[in-house]
Each structure stands twice: as structure tokens, then as C-alpha cells.
Design an enzyme around this catalytic site. Structure first.
Site, short mmCIF file in Angstrom:
data_model
loop_
_atom_site.label_atom_id
_atom_site.label_comp_id
_atom_site.label_asym_id
_atom_site.label_seq_id
_atom_site.Cartn_x
_atom_site.Cartn_y
_atom_site.Cartn_z
N ASP A 25 -45.52 -3.70 -37.69
CA ASP A 25 -44.88 -2.74 -36.55
C ASP A 25 -44.24 -3.88 -35.69
O ASP A 25 -44.93 -4.24 -34.71
CB ASP A 25 -45.63 -1.65 -35.92
CG ASP A 25 -44.70 -0.97 -35.16
OD1 ASP A 25 -43.48 -1.33 -34.79
OD2 ASP A 25 -45.50 -0.09 -34.14
N LYS A 88 -35.18 -7.52 -30.10
CA LYS A 88 -35.14 -6.46 -31.50
C LYS A 88 -33.66 -5.91 -31.31
O LYS A 88 -33.03 -5.47 -32.15
CB LYS A 88 -36.26 -5.47 -31.49
CG LYS A 88 -36.15 -4.37 -32.55
CD LYS A 88 -37.45 -3.51 -32.68
CE LYS A 88 -37.32 -2.56 -33.62
NZ LYS A 88 -38.49 -1.72 -33.55
N GLU A 185 -39.39 3.47 -39.45
CA GLU A 185 -40.27 3.77 -38.38
C GLU A 185 -41.09 4.97 -38.54
O GLU A 185 -42.19 5.38 -38.76
CB GLU A 185 -40.22 3.34 -36.88
CG GLU A 185 -40.30 1.76 -36.70
CD GLU A 185 -39.25 1.42 -35.73
OE1 GLU A 185 -38.91 2.01 -34.83
OE2 GLU A 185 -39.37 0.02 -35.63
N ASP A 207 -40.54 9.84 -30.65
CA ASP A 207 -41.14 8.36 -30.49
C ASP A 207 -40.86 7.86 -29.23
O ASP A 207 -39.42 7.23 -28.94
CB ASP A 207 -40.43 7.25 -31.74
CG ASP A 207 -40.97 5.80 -31.47
OD1 ASP A 207 -41.66 5.71 -30.40
OD2 ASP A 207 -40.85 5.26 -32.50
#
Lengths: 636, 106
Positions: A25, A88, A185, A207
Site C-alpha cells: 500500500d 504521491k 485501493e 476511505d
């Protein structure tokens, strides 16, 4: 000596051939690596027992190895310019894409193919920085598993586009990881909960991480997840909840803004208070700020009040994402909570009230994505029976067809998620053309000769028609196993031909990356060549059409002089087509233009003649819409 | 001679079986590897008619009769070496093993 793990029945590996696979992850704030050991999922720890690796890389000085994780995070205050976090957000982005980044204290620079950040060790790209994080996780996994890794599944946000996915893959390759697959994800979270074992369902994955909020709606059909809609807020996360407590602290203690080190300390205390409130009804905050001792009691009710607006904001995004997916909250078959911030009781209860059902929470929300990735990696590495195959792949290179002039028409862009089907209509090039050759190619370049040929087949039995009249629908289908089938069907008669191909078959990763590199480097050249080929194709079509017209009507409609003028322009154009060099696209267009000009009158006369022919020998009333009302009739 | 598990190994297997399900574990010897033979360690969902069955610290161990001569007297241990942990065969029949310990000769 090597230590053995227990395998599934019939799946034990030969010595030295253990297929060690991990799930990674790669998060904005934290990353982790997990693997299946003796049939159970384990999130792997570092030497000090930590599972989460802060996604932070520090480049302290030229020639010095970068520092990754906790130590880099600790260096962030002292060395903000060389300590890179939240990278990211920049993956696969150019400076223009990301816009102004006021919250990032870095010196940006243009690098080949995207953003670069100037550090003490030179300009670093997000791909290189992410590769450091991945390398650190790879080393951790190899120590813990006692061998080299066969491959890894890496998770990416569902909204990541081609460029961002490709950047993630490149980073993995740079880190020495073989990417078995990029997995969305939310899909990974669903896999972790074993939802893929069911046959169908609609799931929402909520999330809420440290700094970002993502909501995804997935549909499961026949073991394959499809992302129906994604939404979220790139600036909403656990940090905002900390900030609300911090503000409340300042207000309650009657303080003004504090210097940065004190702010940071109070924010840490705020985070601890937030975490404590997940289990307790109240917590005591003991702090020292502005030379004063502060002691405050924060109840859960107060906290809920302070943060209700944040929770509502996430629900508003959730509502609009559901609307995008065309679903009502009650239609979902399951809701999954991901991200450490979903531990907060007020978030849980708000989500429960919104969806009218309890969310799945029994896995650690910080680890659930990594766990799903590890489970998928285990299957993909071949450590389980073939019946468990669950394929959610993307196609590594674009797929397309050869069109006239040796050009590629892309039908499926690379990194499209599988399975998928795309169709496009094509037509004939010549009058009376009854067959068509379908040439399937793979690659990013504009010319067929620079791409890889996958298959060829012919569609025959097209009824004779003038060029451009036939409608031939070519459909590309890639099923969940990555098997491509291409079919062509002439729409008016229904004649059909088809072929099956394996798109990635025989292409090594090196070949794929070489092709991609090639495509990036030769983009400008390709565009020129494409322009030339297109001009050539158009010129040939024009020549054909003019020749046909001359043969039919040239002698009746044109004087010898006019005929010569057209023939001359025709010859000039044909000459450029045959002998023109690589720079002749301008000359081609000019010659085609003068032929067009020369035939303008001829075309008008042909039009008149064909109208006359159509009307010859017919009475006006035959052509009139309602002859009965026509007074001319009796007179005739 | 029988096959035994150390207390540590048995505890590990029991907890793995609890999570995964299955009737026990299966030990076997395969003819492969750099020194001639290799161990195989698998979960067992069913027992074959010829399987030899041992009980050790509450764990059922199944072994096919062809593998038994090579494994007789073996003790299976679960050890931790740094970050790595896993099962280890203490097999009195082994005369020689390759450096990695995955493969052996009798």
C-alpha cells in the site's frame, strides 16, 4: 538454513523456488507491505516492530544515501526543502497539472516527463522518490520472508489515470520490484474482506486517511470489480480533525497563534486526544504553551461538535459520488471503512446513519488495503489453486488497428482496466471494395511499422459500394483473463469475421518499457510522419476519384483543353505522392488543392448532368409530393 | 518411530489451522532439490486411505507411507531468526544437506 512455511494442499514449492509475493500500500502519508505467510496475512514489521512506514524521503547531501521513513519524518522540521512527503500527489503530473503548490515547501523544477524537485542530491522526480519508499519496503519484505520477491501487487487510488499508474509502475521497477498488478485501493479493501468470494454486489469504500478523503463505489459481477464512481476531497483528513482540537485549545486557553515548534507540539497533543476519544468519553489535555500550564478536559460530545462540519463534508462528497453512480444509499450491499481516521466513533456513526447499515470494520483500517493487495499477490504468484484466479488487470500497451497509409488507429488506450470492450466504425477506401484486411497492433507509436503486430484477419463479403459508404464495426474485447478478441462486422449485411489474440503474450517488461520510451522520445517525429501519411492517403483518394470521374464523363462534359488542365494537375499530384520525400506533406497539400481547384467546374457539371439523368423522361407531377392537388394534371 | 512437533511448532500450527480450517498438516518428502530430496509442508483438508497419522500436542500430522522412512524420528520446530520466522525440520535421517537446508540426502 531456510525456514519453511506451510503451503496450501498440493501447492508446496520446489526448493529455491518459493514464490514470495507481497502487497504494497503506497500511501500519501504512510506505506506498508504485507504478505501471506503459512496461509495467514501478515503486515510485515521493521526491526523496531513498526508496521507503517511514513512515506517520507530525505536527501541530506549529494552522494549520500537517502533516508526513508521515521528518520526522514523526524528531519522534516530541520531540513524541509530536502525532506519530501506527500509525493504521491505529484505522481505522473507535470508542473502545469499540479498548479500552484503553496503547501509544499519545495523548489520545483522541470524534469523529463514531469515535475522535478530540487534537493541537496540533485533534481529528484516523484518516481525516484516513490522508488526509495518502495525499495525500503522491498528490503523489509526480503529480510522478513528470507528470499527474493517474485513480485508485488501495488495499490493505487481508483481515480489514478494512465500517467499516474504508469509512474507508479516505473517507480516499482526502479525499486527492483516486479509488478504483478496495480490494484485499485477500494478493490483491495473489498478483496481483504473476502467480498470477491460472493458473486455480485454493490459496495462503497469510505476511505478517510491522514490528509485525503476518497469515496468509491464498486460493482462486483462474476468475481470482477468495476469502479462505478469515485469522489473525494484531497484536503480533508485526520489532520483537519487535529487542527479543530488545536483551535479549540487556543480558544479555551485564551491564546493567540503560537510559534511553529509549539504549534507542532500542541498538534501532536491534539492528535493523541483525538485517538484517546475513540475509546474514552473524555480525555485530559496537559500542555505547556506560551510559558503557561494548560489543563483542559475534552469530552467526546465537544469533539463531535467541533468536527461535525468535517464529517458532513465527507458525507456531501459521498452523496454526490453515489449520484454519479446512479445509486441510492440504500441500494448498496456493503460499506467498507478504510483509513485510520475511520476509527473515530462520530465518523462511524455518521457513515452508519448515512447508509442505513453497519460498515465492515473488523480489519485494521490502516492495513486493510495492504492486506487485500497481499492476498491478490499470493494468488497472482501462483501460490493458490487456479480456481482462485481473480483478474483485475490493465492492458500494458495501447491496442489498435492499421488504417490506410500504415497508420495506427488506437482503439484501447494503454492502462485501460480489464475486462473491457470498445468498438469503432471503419469504412472502405476504394469503390466496390468487397474485402477488408484487419491488422491488430500493439504499441504507442503512430506508425504500424513501429508497433508490434498481434494478428491479422480478413473480412470478406462486403457488398460493393462506393468508397466510404460501407460501415464496418470493429470491436475489441479483452476478458478478465487478458484474452483479446477482435471482430469485424459489416453493418448492412451482417457479414462478420473474428480472431482471438493474447495481447501481452511474448512481450517482456523490458520490451514494454523500451516501446514506451521509444514512444515518448519520438512523439514529435511521429506526428510529422503521421501528417505526411495522412496527406498521402488523402491525395491517393483524390486521384482515384478524379480518374473515375474522367473515365465516366471526361469526354462528354469537358473540352479537350479543360481535360488537359485537369490531367496536368492530376499528374502533378501523383508525382508528389510517388517521389515526394519525408518533408513533402506541404507540397502534397498544395498539389491536392490545385487539383481540387482544377476540377471544381467539372464537379459542378457532373452534378448537373447526374440530376438531369435522374429527371430525364419523368414528368413533373411524378416528382411532386401530392399529384392529386396539382392543377397541371388535367391540362396535360 | 514417530513424528513430533515441538510445543512452539504445535502452537503455531494450531493457531494457523484455527484461522484457515482443515484437519491438520501434511509432511512429505519429494525427490527434487539440489541434494536429492526436499521437504514439503502443507495444510491438510482430508486424509488419504494409506496415510500414517500422528498426534503431537493436539495437532494431527499426516504422512504418506513412501515419505515416512525418510522422516521417521523427525521433530518439527518453529523458530524465529531475526525478522524471519518459520518451520525447521530436525531429521535424524539426514546425512547431508545443501547450504540452504531445504534439500537433503539420506
Amino acid at each position: 538454513m531456510a525456514l519453511l512455511q506451510i503451503a496450501e494442499p498440493g501447492m508446496s514449492a520446489a526448493p529455491h523456488q518459493h514464490r514470495l509475493a507481497v502487497g504494497i500500500d503506497l500511501g500519501t502519508t504512510n506505506s506498508l507491505v504485507a504478505s501471506i505467510i503459512s496461509g495467514a496475512v501478515r503486515v510485515l514489521e521493521d526491526e523496531t516492530g513498526r508496521r507503517l512506514l511514513p512515506s517520507v524521503v530525505q536527501y541530506p547531501a549529494p552522494g549520500v544515501a537517502p533516508v526513508v521513513g521515521v528518520q526522514a519524518l523526524a528531519a522534516q522540521d530541520a531540513d524541509p526543502r530536502n525532506t519530501l512527503s506527500s509525493i504521491k500527489r505529484l505522481m505522473g503530473r507535470s508542473l502545469a497539472d499540479v498548479g500552484p503548490l503553496q503547501d509544499m515547501p519545495y523548489v520545483f523544477a522541470d524534469a523529463a516527463g514531469g515535475v522535478g524537485i530540487r534537493t541537496a542530491a540533485g533534481i529528484k522526480t516523484p518516481v525516484e522518490i516513490s522508488a526509495e519508499i518502495l525499495r525500503s519496503l522491498r528490503l523489509r519484505a526480503e529480510t522478513a520472508l528470507g528470499g527474493a520477491l517474485t513480485g508485488a501487487v501495488i495499490t493505487v487510488p481508483a481515480y489514478f489515470d494512465d500517467a499516474q499508474r504508469q509512474a507508479t509502475k516505473d517507480a516499482a521497477r526502479l525499486a527492483g520490484l516486479n509488478v504483478l498488478r496495480l490494484l485499485n485501493e477500494p478493490t483491495a479493501a473489498a478483496v481483504a474482506y473476502g467480498l470477491d468470494n460472493g458473486s455480485e454486489g454493490l459496495f462503497a469504500v469510505y476511505d478517510l486517511g491522514g490528509g485525503t478523503f476518497d469515496i468509491s463505489v464498486l460493482r462486483l459481477t462474476n468475481g470482477v470489480f468495476e469502479v462505478l464512481a469515485t469522489g473525494g476531497d484531497a484536503a480533508l483528513g485526520g489532520d483537519d480533525f487535529d487542527l479543530r482540537i488545536y483551535r479549540w485549545l487556543l480558544d479555551s486557553a485564551g491564546l493567540d497563534d503560537l510559534p511553529p515548534p509549539e504549534t507542532r507540539r500542541l498538534l501532536t497533543l491534539a492528535r493523541r486526544a483525538k485517538e484517546a476519544l475513540s475509546d474514552a468519553d473524555y480525555t485530559i489535555i496537559d500542555a505547556q504553551a506560551a510559558q503557561r500550564d494548560i489543563r483542559l478536559r475534552l469530552t467526546r460530545a465537544t469533539f463531535d461538535e467541533l468536527t461535525v462540519e468535517l464529517v458532513q463534508r465527507s458525507l456531501a462528497r459521498t452523496r454526490s459520488t453515489l449520484r454519479d453512480a446512479g445509486l441510492a444509499a440504500g441500494e448498496l450491499t456493503g460499506v467498507i471503512l478504510v483509513g485510520g481516521s475511520t476509527r473515530m466513533p462520530n465518523v462511524r456513526s455518521a457513515v452508519r446513519d448515512f447508509f442505513g447499515r453497519d460498515a465492515l470494520t473488523n480489519l485494521d483500517p490502516d492495513q486493510v488495503v495492504g492486506i487485500g493487495a497481499a492476498m491478490q499477490a499470493n494468488v497472482l504468484a501462483g501460490n493458490r489453486g487456479a480456481s482462485d484466479w481473480l483478474l483485475l488487470d490493465v492492458c500494458p500497451l495501447s491496442l489498435g488497428l492499421e488504417t490506410m497509409g500504415g497508420l495506427v488507429e488506437k482503439i484501447i488506450p494503454r492502462n485501460s482496466t480489464l475486462p473491457l470492450a470498445r468498438a469503432q466504425d471503419f469504412t472502405t477506401f476504394k469503390d466496390g471494395q468487397t474485402a477488408m484486411s484487419v491488422h491488430v497492433v500493439q504499441g504507442e507509436r503512430e506508425l504500424v511499422s513501429d508497433c508490434r503486430s498481434l494478428a491479422r484477419f480478413e473480412l470478406r463479403g462486403i457488398p460493393p459500394m462506393v468508397a466510404g459508404a460501407a460501415r464496418i464495426r470493429v470491436s475489441f474485447q479483452i476478458d478478465a483473463d487478458g484474452l483479446l478478441s477482435v471482430s469485424a462486422r459489416e453493418q448492412s449485411t451482417g457479414v462478420e469475421a473474428a480472431i482471438d489474440v493474447r495481447p501481452s503474450y511474448g512481450l517482456t517488461d523490458e520490451a514494454i518499457s523500451a516501446m514506451l520510451r521509444d514512444a515518448l522520445q519520438s512523439g514529435g517525429v511521429d506526428a510529422q510522419v503521421r501528417a505526411l501519411r495522412e496527406a498521402q492517403v488523402e491525395a491517393r483518394q483524390l486521384i482515384d476519384a478524379t480518374e473515375t470521374a474522367l473515365a465516366q464523363d471526361g469526354s462528354t462534359l469537358l473540352s479537350p483543353h479543360e481535360r488537359d488542365a485537369i490531367a496536368h494537375a492530376l499528374y502533378a499530384l501523383a508525382n508528389v505522392v510517388e517521389t515526394g520525400g519525408p518533408d513533402s506533406s506541404g507540397a502534397l497539400r498544395a498539389a491536392a488543392e490545385s487539383l481540387n481547384l482544377a476540377t471544381q467546374d467539372f464537379a459542378a457539371r457532373r452534378m448537373n448532368a447526374s440530376v438531369q439523368r435522374a429527371l430525364a423522361g419523368r414528368r413533373l407531377e411524378d416528382l411532386a409530393p401530392s399529384p392529386a392537388a396539382d392543377p397541371m394534371r388535367s391540362a396535360a | 518411530m514417530s513424528i513430533t512437533l515441538t510445543e512452539n511448532a504445535a502452537r503455531r500450527v494450531r493457531s494457523l489451522l484455527e484461522k484457515r480450517g482443515g484437519i491438520g498438516m501434511r509432511l512429505a518428502v519429494k525427490t527434487s532439490g539440489c541434494s536429492g530430496m526436499a521437504y514439503a509442508l502443507e495444510f491438510a483438508d482430508s486424509a488419504g486411505p494409506e496415510d500414517c497419522r500422528f498426534e503431537s500436542h493436539g495437532v494431527t500430522v499426516l504422512i504418506d507411507p513412501r515419505s515416512l522412512p525418510y522422516l521417521s524420528g523427525t521433530e518439527l520446530d518453529f523458530v524465529r531468526e531475526g525478522l524471519n520466522e518459520g518451520f525447521k525440520f530436525n531429521n535424524p535421517n539426514v546425512k547431508n544437506q545443501c547450504g540452504c537446508g531445504e534439500s537433503f540426502t539420506v
